[in-house]
Write a protein that holds these residues in place. Structure first.
Motif, PDB file in Angstrom:
ATOM      1  N   THR A  32     -38.098 -45.222 -18.251  1.00  0.00           N
ATOM      2  CA  THR A  32     -37.092 -44.163 -18.165  1.00  0.00           C
ATOM      3  C   THR A  32     -35.989 -44.532 -17.191  1.00  0.00           C
ATOM      4  N   LEU A  33     -34.889 -43.791 -17.265  1.00  0.00           N
ATOM      5  CA  LEU A  33     -33.729 -44.028 -16.409  1.00  0.00           C
ATOM      6  C   LEU A  33     -33.464 -42.772 -15.587  1.00  0.00           C
ATOM      7  N   GLY A  34     -33.454 -42.918 -14.271  1.00  0.00           N
ATOM      8  CA  GLY A  34     -33.247 -41.753 -13.421  1.00  0.00           C
ATOM      9  C   GLY A  34     -33.506 -42.057 -11.959  1.00  0.00           C
ATOM     10  N   GLY A  35     -33.726 -43.324 -11.650  1.00  0.00           N
ATOM     11  CA  GLY A  35     -33.944 -43.719 -10.266  1.00  0.00           C
ATOM     12  C   GLY A  35     -35.389 -43.578  -9.825  1.00  0.00           C
ATOM     13  N   ASP A  36     -35.622 -43.914  -8.574  1.00  0.00           N
ATOM     14  CA  ASP A  36     -36.961 -43.829  -7.992  1.00  0.00           C
ATOM     15  C   ASP A  36     -37.399 -42.378  -7.862  1.00  0.00           C
ATOM     16  N   VAL A  37     -38.587 -42.079  -8.336  1.00  0.00           N
ATOM     17  CA  VAL A  37     -39.081 -40.702  -8.350  1.00  0.00           C
ATOM     18  C   VAL A  37     -39.245 -40.146  -6.946  1.00  0.00           C
ATOM     19  N   GLU A  38     -39.855 -40.912  -6.065  1.00  0.00           N
ATOM     20  CA  GLU A  38     -40.086 -40.434  -4.700  1.00  0.00           C
ATOM     21  C   GLU A  38     -38.770 -40.170  -3.979  1.00  0.00           C
ATOM     22  N   ALA A  39     -37.799 -41.081  -4.154  1.00  0.00           N
ATOM     23  CA  ALA A  39     -36.494 -40.890  -3.513  1.00  0.00           C
ATOM     24  C   ALA A  39     -35.784 -39.669  -4.078  1.00  0.00           C
ATOM     25  N   ALA A  40     -35.910 -39.464  -5.385  1.00  0.00           N
ATOM     26  CA  ALA A  40     -35.273 -38.313  -6.025  1.00  0.00           C
ATOM     27  C   ALA A  40     -35.911 -37.002  -5.565  1.00  0.00           C
ATOM     28  N   LEU A  41     -37.226 -37.009  -5.408  1.00  0.00           N
ATOM     29  CA  LEU A  41     -37.918 -35.808  -4.920  1.00  0.00           C
ATOM     30  C   LEU A  41     -37.464 -35.478  -3.500  1.00  0.00           C
ATOM     31  N   ALA A  42     -37.264 -36.500  -2.691  1.00  0.00           N
ATOM     32  CA  ALA A  42     -36.845 -36.278  -1.312  1.00  0.00           C
ATOM     33  C   ALA A  42     -35.410 -35.764  -1.238  1.00  0.00           C
ATOM     34  N   ARG A  43     -34.556 -36.252  -2.139  1.00  0.00           N
ATOM     35  CA  ARG A  43     -33.139 -35.888  -2.079  1.00  0.00           C
ATOM     36  C   ARG A  43     -32.816 -34.615  -2.854  1.00  0.00           C
ATOM     37  N   HIS A  44     -33.402 -34.502  -4.067  1.00  0.00           N
ATOM     38  CA  HIS A  44     -33.016 -33.399  -4.950  1.00  0.00           C
ATOM     39  C   HIS A  44     -34.141 -32.410  -5.231  1.00  0.00           C
ATOM     40  N   GLY A  45     -35.354 -32.769  -4.863  1.00  0.00           N
ATOM     41  CA  GLY A  45     -36.474 -31.885  -5.158  1.00  0.00           C
ATOM     42  C   GLY A  45     -36.893 -31.927  -6.606  1.00  0.00           C
ATOM     43  N   ASP A  46     -36.476 -32.951  -7.343  1.00  0.00           N
ATOM     44  CA  ASP A  46     -36.910 -33.129  -8.734  1.00  0.00           C
ATOM     45  C   ASP A  46     -37.158 -34.616  -8.978  1.00  0.00           C
ATOM     46  N   PRO A  47     -37.947 -34.960  -9.985  1.00  0.00           N
ATOM     47  CA  PRO A  47     -38.324 -36.367 -10.216  1.00  0.00           C
ATOM     48  C   PRO A  47     -37.242 -37.190 -10.914  1.00  0.00           C
ATOM     49  N   GLY A  48     -36.018 -37.109 -10.410  1.00  0.00           N
ATOM     50  CA  GLY A  48     -34.939 -37.916 -10.994  1.00  0.00           C
ATOM     51  C   GLY A  48     -34.267 -37.301 -12.188  1.00  0.00           C
ATOM     52  N   VAL A  49     -34.518 -36.029 -12.461  1.00  0.00           N
ATOM     53  CA  VAL A  49     -33.928 -35.384 -13.635  1.00  0.00           C
ATOM     54  C   VAL A  49     -32.419 -35.230 -13.475  1.00  0.00           C
ATOM     55  N   ALA A  50     -31.970 -34.871 -12.285  1.00  0.00           N
ATOM     56  CA  ALA A  50     -30.530 -34.700 -12.053  1.00  0.00           C
ATOM     57  C   ALA A  50     -29.778 -36.001 -12.318  1.00  0.00           C
ATOM     58  N   THR A  51     -30.318 -37.109 -11.821  1.00  0.00           N
ATOM     59  CA  THR A  51     -29.696 -38.410 -12.059  1.00  0.00           C
ATOM     60  C   THR A  51     -29.762 -38.780 -13.536  1.00  0.00           C
ATOM     61  N   ALA A  52     -30.876 -38.480 -14.170  1.00  0.00           N
ATOM     62  CA  ALA A  52     -31.030 -38.774 -15.597  1.00  0.00           C
ATOM     63  C   ALA A  52     -30.012 -38.005 -16.430  1.00  0.00           C
ATOM     64  N   ILE A  53     -29.772 -36.743 -16.065  1.00  0.00           N
ATOM     65  CA  ILE A  53     -28.791 -35.931 -16.791  1.00  0.00           C
ATOM     66  C   ILE A  53     -27.397 -36.538 -16.643  1.00  0.00           C
ATOM     67  N   ALA A  54     -27.072 -37.018 -15.438  1.00  0.00           N
ATOM     68  CA  ALA A  54     -25.771 -37.658 -15.219  1.00  0.00           C
ATOM     69  C   ALA A  54     -25.630 -38.901 -16.102  1.00  0.00           C
ATOM     70  N   TRP A  55     -26.684 -39.718 -16.164  1.00  0.00           N
ATOM     71  CA  TRP A  55     -26.676 -40.887 -17.040  1.00  0.00           C
ATOM     72  C   TRP A  55     -26.553 -40.466 -18.499  1.00  0.00           C
ATOM     73  N   LEU A 100     -29.202 -47.065 -25.547  1.00  0.00           N
ATOM     74  CA  LEU A 100     -30.241 -47.449 -24.584  1.00  0.00           C
ATOM     75  C   LEU A 100     -30.193 -46.563 -23.341  1.00  0.00           C
ATOM     76  N   VAL A 101     -28.982 -46.266 -22.866  1.00  0.00           N
ATOM     77  CA  VAL A 101     -28.824 -45.376 -21.711  1.00  0.00           C
ATOM     78  C   VAL A 101     -29.347 -43.981 -22.037  1.00  0.00           C
ATOM     79  N   MET A 102     -29.020 -43.498 -23.229  1.00  0.00           N
ATOM     80  CA  MET A 102     -29.412 -42.140 -23.600  1.00  0.00           C
ATOM     81  C   MET A 102     -30.912 -42.032 -23.861  1.00  0.00           C
TER      82      MET A 102
END
Length: 221
Positions: free
Chosen positions: A50-73, A25-27
């Motif tokens: 999908t799993l990767g956090g809030d898109v707007e927050a991720a764009l503000a922090r990482h400049g991507d739509p939660g992909v970095a967090t999704a990869i970690a998960w 489920l996580v993957m």
């Protein structure tokens, strides 16, 4: 060992089952977010699934739509799935679970049971797998092997170059990975539907035993 009308599952099988369920489920959730960043087909998955956090927050922090967090998960799920699947295979081989529960399987038996299932005439006996169930379990085991190997090829394309080549290059490995994931997701839908029809199978996978009379803990025949 199980008597007729009783379904039992040893603790290693139950542990592997529930751990794989969580990992898958996580993957799937994180994989869909990663897929959305560079789709293979002309569609994207709803962000709510999908799993990767809030898109707007991720764009503000990482400049991507939660992909970095999704990869970690996804990596966390990968290690969890690998460990659980290894336990499942080890237990299945040593205990004889695969041999007793998933064999024999013949094309004739599969076609017969599949035809009965389509006509809603397939009898379910607790603790006994029919040919359709056996075929589905072998298919999902193969899909898990493929999804793990193709995932490794995507993760380490240089170090695993022969493996990447086997899948037809990086994009080929991505496509195979996506198709294997789709097969696993489809299996989950069917699996949950069957559990809803025969809820006693869920009891056995939680407690270790379900049936009309007590029996020693072991695997369903």
């Amino acid at each position: 060992m199980s008597a007729k009308g009783i379904q039992t599952h040893a603790w290693p099988l139950r542990l592997a089952h529930w751990t794989m369920a969580i990992a898958i489920l996580v993957m799937i959730g994180s994989g869909w977010r990663i897929y959305n960043a560079e789709p293979i087909l002309p569609f994207r998955f709803p962000l709510a699934l999908t799993l990767g956090g809030d898109v707007e927050a991720a764009l503000a922090r990482h400049g991507d739509p939660g992909v970095a967090t999704a990869i970690a998960w996804h990596f966390a799920g990968m290690w969890l799935l690998g460990a659980a699947f290894g336990l499942f295979l080890l237990h299945g081989l040593i205990s004889g679970h695969f041999r007793r529960d998933y064999l024999p399987l013949t094309p004739r038996a599969f076609l017969r049971d599949f035809s009965d299932a389509l006509r809603f005439r397939l009898e379910h006996r607790l603790g006994v797998y029919n040919a359709v169930q056996k075929a589905f379990y072998w298919c999902v085991i193969l899909a898990l092997v493929v999804v793990i190997l193709s995932g490794i090829a995507i993760w380490k394309p240089v170090q695993t170059y022969p493996l990447e080549t086997l899948f037809g290059g990086f994009q080929g490995a991505r496509t195979v990975h996506f198709l294997a994931m789709t097969a696993i997701a489809g299996f989950l839908v069917i699996h949950l539907a069957l559990v809803a029809i025969v809820p006693s199978t869920l009891v056995a996978m939680i407690t270790g035993r379900s049936g009309s009379s007590p029996a020693p803990e072991g695997d369903a025949p």
